[in-house]
Design an enzyme around this catalytic site. Structure first.
Site, PDB file in Angstrom:
ATOM      1  N   GLY A  97       2.786  -1.212   4.333  1.00 38.18           N
ATOM      2  CA  GLY A  97       2.760   0.208   3.961  1.00 38.18           C
ATOM      3  C   GLY A  97       4.155   0.716   3.668  1.00 38.18           C
ATOM      4  N   GLY A  98       4.793   1.336   4.660  1.00 41.51           N
ATOM      5  CA  GLY A  98       6.088   2.002   4.493  1.00 41.51           C
ATOM      6  C   GLY A  98       7.117   1.194   3.715  1.00 41.51           C
ATOM      7  N   HIS A 133      -9.561   1.237   5.293  1.00 38.04           N
ATOM      8  CA  HIS A 133      -8.272   1.434   5.964  1.00 38.04           C
ATOM      9  C   HIS A 133      -8.471   2.413   7.120  1.00 38.04           C
ATOM     10  CE1 HIS A 133      -4.150   2.511   6.802  1.00 38.04           C
ATOM     11  NE2 HIS A 133      -3.785   1.449   6.122  1.00 38.04           N
ATOM     12  N   SER A 164       3.421  -2.070  10.450  1.00 31.02           N
ATOM     13  CA  SER A 164       4.873  -2.061  10.722  1.00 31.02           C
ATOM     14  C   SER A 164       5.600  -3.355  10.335  1.00 31.02           C
ATOM     15  CB  SER A 164       5.145  -1.732  12.189  1.00 31.02           C
ATOM     16  OG  SER A 164       4.769  -0.399  12.467  1.00 31.02           O
ATOM     17  N   GLY A 195       2.597   2.128  10.982  1.00 29.44           N
ATOM     18  CA  GLY A 195       3.609   3.178  10.835  1.00 29.44           C
ATOM     19  C   GLY A 195       4.316   3.547  12.128  1.00 29.44           C
ATOM     20  N   GLU A 198      -5.503  -4.984  10.986  1.00 33.24           N
ATOM     21  CA  GLU A 198      -4.481  -3.951  11.140  1.00 33.24           C
ATOM     22  C   GLU A 198      -4.729  -3.157  12.421  1.00 33.24           C
ATOM     23  OE1 GLU A 198      -2.480  -2.748   7.219  1.00 33.24           O
ATOM     24  OE2 GLU A 198      -4.246  -1.510   7.455  1.00 33.24           O
ATOM     25  N   ASN A 238       0.855  -1.193   0.000  1.00 31.67           N
ATOM     26  CA  ASN A 238       0.000   0.000   0.000  1.00 31.67           C
ATOM     27  C   ASN A 238       0.891   1.244   0.000  1.00 31.67           C
ATOM     28  OD1 ASN A 238      -1.835   2.030   0.520  1.00 31.67           O
ATOM     29  ND2 ASN A 238      -2.347   1.339   2.590  1.00 31.67           N
ATOM     30  N   TRP A 239       0.977   1.904  -1.149  1.00 30.72           N
ATOM     31  CA  TRP A 239       1.910   3.027  -1.290  1.00 30.72           C
ATOM     32  C   TRP A 239       1.374   4.313  -0.657  1.00 30.72           C
ATOM     33  CZ3 TRP A 239       3.764   2.555  -7.131  1.00 30.72           C
ATOM     34  CH2 TRP A 239       4.381   1.303  -7.294  1.00 30.72           C
TER      35      TRP A 239
HETATM   36  P1  PGA Z   1       2.817   0.267   7.680  1.00 30.23           P
HETATM   37  O1  PGA Z   1       1.348   0.467   7.085  1.00 30.23           O
HETATM   38  O2  PGA Z   1       3.361  -1.018   7.109  1.00 30.23           O
HETATM   39  O3  PGA Z   1       3.578   1.461   7.217  1.00 30.23           O
HETATM   40  O4  PGA Z   1       2.679   0.187   9.154  1.00 30.23           O
HETATM   41  C1  PGA Z   1       0.479  -0.615   6.957  1.00 30.23           C
HETATM   42  C2  PGA Z   1      -0.847  -0.142   6.408  1.00 30.23           C
HETATM   43  O5  PGA Z   1      -1.250   0.995   6.705  1.00 30.23           O
HETATM   44  O6  PGA Z   1      -1.497  -0.870   5.668  1.00 30.23           O
END
Ligand code: PGA
Length: 244
Positions: free
Chosen positions: A227-228, A93, A206, A169, A163, A6-7
């Site tokens: 995400g990141g 989300h 994360s 994050g 999540e 997920n960018w």
């Molecule tokens: P993250 O984000 O890997 O940066 O924690 C995950 C997400 O929001 O799907």
């Protein structure tokens, strides 16, 4: 197993092409035992679609409208996303639930629109740190499931992502027993509510190359929503290649 990148609100068109071709390069000629999809911002979808055309990467969008068409300035419908070449769409989300005040009912509309358009929705659920500290995490997630998961679903047309909001994050990841507890609770919910219990359940929050191997040991895990780290072609690909 399914791995989603997920960018979020990152990448211009040129960066999106570089990132997607970087992932393709890292995965080339390697044994890949999972489906991998990237979720760029809307404006990059077409360019990324062209970049990944002859590869094993799939395309998804980060959200869709609650509406199908009409006077809804700024919205993008599930049908439009399908037309653009998306196979998947993330809905619910937490950054939209909290940041854009989306309700479970909104999410249900999006899921239904996605299903009708032929997209596979990934419904995100998860508790806040306050919910967890007050012992309400399971009830909050059950309510999200009760109100945003439709009846007509099976393992081929939908996925659910657990999540925890406090893990997104932040670098904080629940331990495996805590992830397992939630994945099992979601499985039980599917069984008790006459839904297909073989639906893929992902974990997100994360995830990086140092913790992914451990998370993959969770029973009932169907993949990861990243995400990141999905913005780093080499690390993201490394995680995809850990699936065996
Ligand atoms: P993250 O984000 O890997 O940066 O924690 C995950 C997400 O929001 O799907």
């Amino acid at each position: 197993m399914f791995i989603a990148g997920n960018w979020k609100l990152n990448c211009n068109i040129s960066e999106a092409k570089t990132l997607s071709s970087g992932i393709i390069k890292c995965l080339l000629n390697k044994e890949l035992n999972c489906e991998v999809a990237v979720f760029p911002p809307y404006i990059c979808l077409d360019s990324v679609k062209k970049t990944i055309e002859d590869s094993n990467l799939k395309l998804g969008a980060q959200d869709c409208s609650i509406h199908k068409s009409g006077a809804y300035t700024g919205d993008i419908s599930a049908n439009m996303l399908f037309d653009t070449g998306c196979k998947y769409v993330i809905v619910g989300h937490s950054e939209r639930r909290t940041g854009k005040c989306e309700s479970n009912n909104d999410i249900l509309s999006k899921v239904n629109n996605a299903l009708e358009a032929g997209l596979i929705p990934i419904i995100c659920v998860g508790e806040s740190v306050e919910d967890r500290d007050d012992g309400r995490a399971i009830d909050v997630i059950k309510k999200q499931l009760d109100e945003s998961v439709p009846k007509n679903i099976n393992k081929n047309n939908i996925m659910i992502a657990y999540e925890p909001i406090w893990a997104i994050g932040t670098g904080r990841v629940p331990n495996n027993s805590s992830i397992n507890e939630m994945l099992n609770m979601i499985k039980d919910w599917l069984v008790n509510n006459e839904r297909d219990s073989s639906i893929n359940i992902l974990y997100g929050g994360s995830v990086n190359k140092s913790n992914a191997e451990e998370i993959f040991l969770c029973s009932n895990i169907g993949g990861l929503l990243i995400g990141g780290v999905s913005l780093k072609a080499d690390e993201f690909s490394e995680i995809c290649l850990m699936v065996n």
